[in-house]
Design a protein around this motif. Structure first.
Motif, PDB file in Angstrom:
ATOM      1  N   GLY A  52      36.663 -35.655  95.073  1.00  0.00           N
ATOM      2  CA  GLY A  52      37.973 -36.261  94.907  1.00  0.00           C
ATOM      3  C   GLY A  52      37.910 -37.250  93.765  1.00  0.00           C
ATOM      4  N   PRO A  53      39.060 -37.798  93.387  1.00  0.00           N
ATOM      5  CA  PRO A  53      39.100 -38.700  92.231  1.00  0.00           C
ATOM      6  C   PRO A  53      38.262 -39.963  92.441  1.00  0.00           C
ATOM      7  N   PRO A  54      37.867 -40.613  91.345  1.00  0.00           N
ATOM      8  CA  PRO A  54      37.088 -41.863  91.445  1.00  0.00           C
ATOM      9  C   PRO A  54      37.838 -42.892  92.289  1.00  0.00           C
ATOM     10  N   GLY A  55      37.125 -43.560  93.149  1.00  0.00           N
ATOM     11  CA  GLY A  55      37.714 -44.649  93.915  1.00  0.00           C
ATOM     12  C   GLY A  55      38.559 -44.214  95.092  1.00  0.00           C
ATOM     13  N   SER A  56      38.597 -42.907  95.414  1.00  0.00           N
ATOM     14  CA  SER A  56      39.450 -42.457  96.511  1.00  0.00           C
ATOM     15  C   SER A  56      38.838 -42.783  97.879  1.00  0.00           C
ATOM     16  N   GLY A  57      37.604 -43.246  97.860  1.00  0.00           N
ATOM     17  CA  GLY A  57      36.981 -43.652  99.123  1.00  0.00           C
ATOM     18  C   GLY A  57      35.969 -42.644  99.642  1.00  0.00           C
ATOM     19  N   LYS A  58      35.446 -41.807  98.752  1.00  0.00           N
ATOM     20  CA  LYS A  58      34.503 -40.759  99.168  1.00  0.00           C
ATOM     21  C   LYS A  58      33.265 -41.345  99.842  1.00  0.00           C
ATOM     22  N   SER A  59      32.659 -42.337  99.199  1.00  0.00           N
ATOM     23  CA  SER A  59      31.423 -42.894  99.759  1.00  0.00           C
ATOM     24  C   SER A  59      31.681 -43.568 101.094  1.00  0.00           C
ATOM     25  N   THR A  60      32.786 -44.277 101.189  1.00  0.00           N
ATOM     26  CA  THR A  60      33.139 -44.944 102.443  1.00  0.00           C
ATOM     27  C   THR A  60      33.363 -43.892 103.528  1.00  0.00           C
ATOM     28  N   LEU A  61      34.033 -42.809 103.155  1.00  0.00           N
ATOM     29  CA  LEU A  61      34.291 -41.718 104.092  1.00  0.00           C
ATOM     30  C   LEU A  61      32.984 -41.061 104.537  1.00  0.00           C
ATOM     31  N   VAL A  81      25.887 -37.697  94.341  1.00  0.00           N
ATOM     32  CA  VAL A  81      25.723 -37.459  92.904  1.00  0.00           C
ATOM     33  C   VAL A  81      26.643 -38.395  92.142  1.00  0.00           C
ATOM     34  N   ASP A  82      26.079 -39.171  91.239  1.00  0.00           N
ATOM     35  CA  ASP A  82      26.879 -40.083  90.432  1.00  0.00           C
ATOM     36  C   ASP A  82      26.674 -39.761  88.959  1.00  0.00           C
ATOM     37  N   PRO A  83      27.708 -39.987  88.159  1.00  0.00           N
ATOM     38  CA  PRO A  83      27.604 -39.616  86.748  1.00  0.00           C
ATOM     39  C   PRO A  83      26.615 -40.471  85.970  1.00  0.00           C
ATOM     40  N   ASP A  95      26.456 -46.963  94.684  1.00  0.00           N
ATOM     41  CA  ASP A  95      26.632 -48.387  94.996  1.00  0.00           C
ATOM     42  C   ASP A  95      27.378 -48.626  96.305  1.00  0.00           C
ATOM     43  N   HIS A  96      28.499 -47.885  96.490  1.00  0.00           N
ATOM     44  CA  HIS A  96      29.289 -48.195  97.686  1.00  0.00           C
ATOM     45  C   HIS A  96      28.655 -47.696  98.965  1.00  0.00           C
ATOM     46  N   ILE A  97      27.888 -46.604  98.857  1.00  0.00           N
ATOM     47  CA  ILE A  97      27.194 -46.142 100.066  1.00  0.00           C
ATOM     48  C   ILE A  97      26.224 -47.205 100.530  1.00  0.00           C
ATOM     49  N   LEU A 143      27.378 -33.980 100.907  1.00  0.00           N
ATOM     50  CA  LEU A 143      27.131 -33.974  99.468  1.00  0.00           C
ATOM     51  C   LEU A 143      28.346 -34.567  98.768  1.00  0.00           C
ATOM     52  N   GLU A 144      28.178 -35.758  98.181  1.00  0.00           N
ATOM     53  CA  GLU A 144      29.304 -36.405  97.500  1.00  0.00           C
ATOM     54  C   GLU A 144      29.203 -36.237  95.993  1.00  0.00           C
ATOM     55  N   THR A 145      30.294 -35.763  95.367  1.00  0.00           N
ATOM     56  CA  THR A 145      30.376 -35.833  93.904  1.00  0.00           C
ATOM     57  C   THR A 145      31.790 -36.250  93.539  1.00  0.00           C
ATOM     58  N   VAL A 190      43.652 -37.066 103.305  1.00  0.00           N
ATOM     59  CA  VAL A 190      44.392 -38.149 102.663  1.00  0.00           C
ATOM     60  C   VAL A 190      43.790 -39.431 103.232  1.00  0.00           C
ATOM     61  N   ASN A 191      42.940 -40.049 102.414  1.00  0.00           N
ATOM     62  CA  ASN A 191      42.233 -41.258 102.864  1.00  0.00           C
ATOM     63  C   ASN A 191      43.081 -42.493 102.552  1.00  0.00           C
ATOM     64  N   LYS A 192      42.652 -43.631 103.011  1.00  0.00           N
ATOM     65  CA  LYS A 192      43.396 -44.887 102.874  1.00  0.00           C
ATOM     66  C   LYS A 192      44.767 -44.750 103.523  1.00  0.00           C
ATOM     67  N   ALA A 193      44.785 -44.033 104.664  1.00  0.00           N
ATOM     68  CA  ALA A 193      46.035 -43.808 105.377  1.00  0.00           C
ATOM     69  C   ALA A 193      46.549 -45.103 105.986  1.00  0.00           C
ATOM     70  N   ASP A 194      45.731 -46.154 105.908  1.00  0.00           N
ATOM     71  CA  ASP A 194      46.206 -47.475 106.326  1.00  0.00           C
ATOM     72  C   ASP A 194      47.133 -48.078 105.279  1.00  0.00           C
ATOM     73  N   ALA A 195      47.147 -47.498 104.075  1.00  0.00           N
ATOM     74  CA  ALA A 195      48.057 -47.955 103.020  1.00  0.00           C
ATOM     75  C   ALA A 195      49.363 -47.169 103.117  1.00  0.00           C
ATOM     76  N   LYS A 225      44.643 -36.966 107.818  1.00  0.00           N
ATOM     77  CA  LYS A 225      44.745 -38.369 107.394  1.00  0.00           C
ATOM     78  C   LYS A 225      43.540 -39.140 107.907  1.00  0.00           C
ATOM     79  N   THR A 226      42.953 -39.974 107.059  1.00  0.00           N
ATOM     80  CA  THR A 226      41.864 -40.839 107.529  1.00  0.00           C
ATOM     81  C   THR A 226      42.027 -42.255 106.975  1.00  0.00           C
ATOM     82  N   SER A 227      41.434 -43.190 107.674  1.00  0.00           N
ATOM     83  CA  SER A 227      41.158 -44.493 107.095  1.00  0.00           C
ATOM     84  C   SER A 227      39.659 -44.705 107.252  1.00  0.00           C
ATOM     85  N   ALA A 228      38.954 -44.528 106.142  1.00  0.00           N
ATOM     86  CA  ALA A 228      37.488 -44.601 106.212  1.00  0.00           C
ATOM     87  C   ALA A 228      37.052 -46.005 106.601  1.00  0.00           C
ATOM     88  N   THR A 229      37.779 -47.012 106.103  1.00  0.00           N
ATOM     89  CA  THR A 229      37.384 -48.389 106.395  1.00  0.00           C
ATOM     90  C   THR A 229      37.637 -48.740 107.859  1.00  0.00           C
TER      91      THR A 229
HETATM   92  N1  LIG Z   1      42.375 -49.616 102.472  1.00  0.00           N
HETATM   93  C1  LIG Z   1      41.379 -48.736 102.415  1.00  0.00           C
HETATM   94  N2  LIG Z   1      40.451 -48.867 101.465  1.00  0.00           N
HETATM   95  C2  LIG Z   1      39.459 -47.950 101.425  1.00  0.00           C
HETATM   96  C3  LIG Z   1      39.371 -46.886 102.353  1.00  0.00           C
HETATM   97  N3  LIG Z   1      38.309 -46.135 102.052  1.00  0.00           N
HETATM   98  C4  LIG Z   1      37.716 -46.724 100.980  1.00  0.00           C
HETATM   99  N4  LIG Z   1      38.410 -47.823 100.605  1.00  0.00           N
HETATM  100  C5  LIG Z   1      38.083 -48.737  99.503  1.00  0.00           C
HETATM  101  O1  LIG Z   1      38.218 -48.073  98.270  1.00  0.00           O
HETATM  102  C6  LIG Z   1      37.256 -48.523  97.331  1.00  0.00           C
HETATM  103  C7  LIG Z   1      36.459 -47.365  96.765  1.00  0.00           C
HETATM  104  O2  LIG Z   1      35.718 -46.790  97.803  1.00  0.00           O
HETATM  105  P1  LIG Z   1      34.468 -45.831  97.544  1.00  0.00           P
HETATM  106  O3  LIG Z   1      34.042 -45.341  98.880  1.00  0.00           O
HETATM  107  O4  LIG Z   1      33.472 -46.480  96.696  1.00  0.00           O
HETATM  108  O5  LIG Z   1      35.179 -44.682  96.717  1.00  0.00           O
HETATM  109  P2  LIG Z   1      34.486 -43.468  95.954  1.00  0.00           P
HETATM  110  O6  LIG Z   1      35.497 -42.391  95.960  1.00  0.00           O
HETATM  111  O7  LIG Z   1      33.167 -43.164  96.557  1.00  0.00           O
HETATM  112  O8  LIG Z   1      34.293 -44.061  94.515  1.00  0.00           O
HETATM  113  P3  LIG Z   1      33.430 -43.440  93.308  1.00  0.00           P
HETATM  114  O9  LIG Z   1      32.168 -42.897  93.907  1.00  0.00           O
HETATM  115  O10 LIG Z   1      33.220 -44.602  92.404  1.00  0.00           O
HETATM  116  O11 LIG Z   1      34.294 -42.369  92.714  1.00  0.00           O
HETATM  117  C8  LIG Z   1      36.375 -49.526  98.093  1.00  0.00           C
HETATM  118  O12 LIG Z   1      36.789 -50.809  97.794  1.00  0.00           O
HETATM  119  C9  LIG Z   1      36.636 -49.168  99.536  1.00  0.00           C
HETATM  120  O13 LIG Z   1      36.468 -50.280 100.393  1.00  0.00           O
HETATM  121  C10 LIG Z   1      40.390 -46.788 103.354  1.00  0.00           C
HETATM  122  O14 LIG Z   1      40.412 -45.882 104.201  1.00  0.00           O
HETATM  123  N5  LIG Z   1      41.360 -47.731 103.335  1.00  0.00           N
END
Ligand SMILES: Nc1nc2c(ncn2[C@@H]2O[C@H](COP(=O)(O)OP(=O)(O)OP(=O)(O)O)[C@@H](O)[C@H]2O)c(=O)[nH]1
Ligand SMILES: [Mg+2]
Lengths: 327, 139
Positions: A52-61, A81-83, A95-97, A143-145, A190-195, A225-229
């Motif tokens: 998924g796109p950068p910052g979508s929360g893959k590592s947190t998920l 896998v990171d670039p 880093d986020h994992i 496997l995360e990319t 669809v992550n960050k469903a808390d937003a 729908k998920t909220s990884a956090t």
């Molecule tokens: N509100 C909210 N924030 C989230 C959720 N999941 C992840 N985040 C936040 O989103 C940001 C990016 O999360 P990452 O898990 O690093 O995302 P990523 O897709 O692995 O990022 P890259 O590997 O850099 O592409 C962090 O600040 C997380 O805390 C969620 O379910 N809800």
């Protein structure tokens, strides 16, 4: 006598697995023999790709999923896998994992790979790395990319089930199509469903899936729908993934998948076996180069002679694939 | 054949209460720009988490940075954990932070390859890591 690296991997020894993965990344001498010995111990793990796109929360998920799998009593390995930087070849990895609840958890093996760190190519390092974690007895391998760039999207082909992560907000789903991510998804998240806006993104995705009309008997791609956090929707996501694996099994897709990966692996191995002695410095090779340079023979004939294939392109009498000893 | 062409893998760890990581992030980027692969653990890690992660990632260098003044007990714990590992780890241990000279000597005596003060310029860190890894490999 000390245990071999293969023994240590089979015993699920963290340091042994770690060492083996480094050897794979560097394509150290002898690593193919070790992988050959591991092969018969593989085939059990469910490989789940997360992109998924950068910052979508893959590592947190991924971390949240790992904890849920653990809660269910399943063992987990993670390859992230990171670039690599295009300029220096260096990378900042995983880093986020590493920054959350999983950090340093001895029950979950986590390994970061840089896209350009692997000397034999990324896909090969990933395929071999998955085998190691599989042979070590992991029930699930995540496997995360990041879903930008063809290489990263192609890597998802090695997973049994692919999760594509989007986040709420106009146009994100559209972006996913552009990146070619819609076609590779077995499950949409669809992550960050808390937003705010998650439901809209879910229906956007459902509309899009309906438009890309699927054939009868195809897997019906769910949108979760998920909220990884907040750890919401994670158990449901895992249930969908289990369902997908079951569907793969019932429809012969698992076997198809194994055959596809094996095709690639046999070709890689064949190239390596064939090319091992075909390089400058090897007497037969140098002699052939001389002959071709002086036009006493042509490149194709020289190559066939070196490979022991006759001019009609028939294979040599003896099997070119040596039987692996079981020692 | 490839041992010398593979990028160095470095884990940067922050242990303890110290809540700042701007410095370590600058170092991480400098190392990346010098062609290294850097794994940053994030803040507030325990020695247990850091050693586990360093083993899993099979890093060449483990850099532990602390400003809290608790460096001796923390490193004491790190040495214990390393000694308790079933096989000796491959990584070279490096410390970052400010400490009295006698502590620095004690850490070196117990296997820390280098101690870097807070003001060490990032480029000097790059040089130093390459040197200590080469020295460890030569041993
Ligand atoms: N509100 C909210 N924030 C989230 C959720 N999941 C992840 N985040 C936040 O989103 C940001 C990016 O999360 P990452 O898990 O690093 O995302 P990523 O897709 O692995 O990022 P890259 O590997 O850099 O592409 C962090 O600040 C997380 O805390 C969620 O379910 N809800
Ligand atoms: Mg990530």
């Amino acid at each position: 006598m000390t245990a071999t690296l293969v023994d240590r991997v089979l015993a699920n020894d963290q340091a042994g697995i770690a060492r083996m993965l480094t050897r794979i990344e560097r394509r150290d001498e002898g690593v193919d023999k070790e992988l050959a010995q591991l092969h018969e111990h593989t085939g059990r793990a469910h490989v789940v790709g997360i992109t998924g796109p950068p910052g979508s929360g893959k590592s947190t998920l991924v971390s949240a999923m790992a904890l849920e799998y653990r809660r269910q009593g399943r063992t987990v390995g993670i390859l992230a896998v990171d670039p690599s930087s295009a300029y220096s070849g260096g990378a900042i990895l995983g880093d986020h994992i590493r920054m959350n609840a999983l950090a340093g958890n001895p029950d979950v093996y986590i390994r970061s790979l840089a896209t350009r760190g692997a000397l034999g190519g990324l896909s090969r390092a990933v395929v071999d790395g998955l085998s190691v974690l599989d042979a070590a007895g992991k029930d699930v391998i995540l496997l995360e990319t990041v879903g930008v760039g063809q290489v990263e999207v192609d890597i998802m082909g090695v997973a049994h089930s692919t999760v594509v992560v989007s986040i709420p907000g106009a146009g994100d789903a559209i972006q996913a199509i552009k990146a070619g991510l819609l076609e590779v998804a077995d499950v949409h998240v669809v992550n960050k469903a808390d937003a705010p806006g998650a439901d809209r993104t879910v229906s956007e995705l459902r509309d899009m899936l309906r438009l890309s009309r699927r054939k009868a008997f195809q897997w019906n791609v769910p949108v979760q729908k998920t909220s990884a956090t907040k750890h919401e929707g994670i158990a449901e996501l895992i249930a969908e993934l289990d369902k997908h694996l079951g569907w793969m099994h019932e429809h012969g897709e698992l076997e198809q998948h194994a055959r596809r990966i094996s095709t690639t692996r046999v070709r890689w191995a064949a190239e390596e076996v064939a090319l091992r002695d075909l390089r400058p410095g090897k007497p037969d090779f140098d002699a052939a180069v001389e002959q071709v340079a002086h036009r006493r023979t042509d490149p194709l004939t020289a190559a066939r002679q070196l490979l022991g294939v006759d001019t009609a392109g028939n294979p040599p009498q003896t099997s070119p694939i040596p039987k692996e000893g079981t020692s | 054949m490839t041992e010398n062409t593979a990028p160095l893998r470095v884990m940067l760890a922050k242990i303890g209460l110290d809540g700042h990581d701007r410095g370590v992030k600058v170092v991480a980027r400098t190392l990346r720009d010098a062609g290294m692969e850097v794994i940053y653990t994030g803040l507030h890690r325990t020695p247990e988490q850091v050693i586990e992660a360093a083993v899993q990632e099979d890093v060449d260098v483990l850099g532990v940075s602390l400003l809290s003044g608790a460096h001796m007990p923390i490193f004491g714990r790190i040495f214990e954990l390393i000694d308790a590992l079933p096989s000796a780890p491959r990584f070279t241990l490096v410390a970052g932070g400010v400490m009295p000279e006698e502590d620095e000597e004690e850490l070196r005596r117990r296997g820390v390859a280098a101690v870097m003060g807070q003001d060490t310029p990032p480029e000097a860190i790059v040089e130093m890591l390459r040197r200590v890894v080469a020295e460890t490999a030569a041993r």
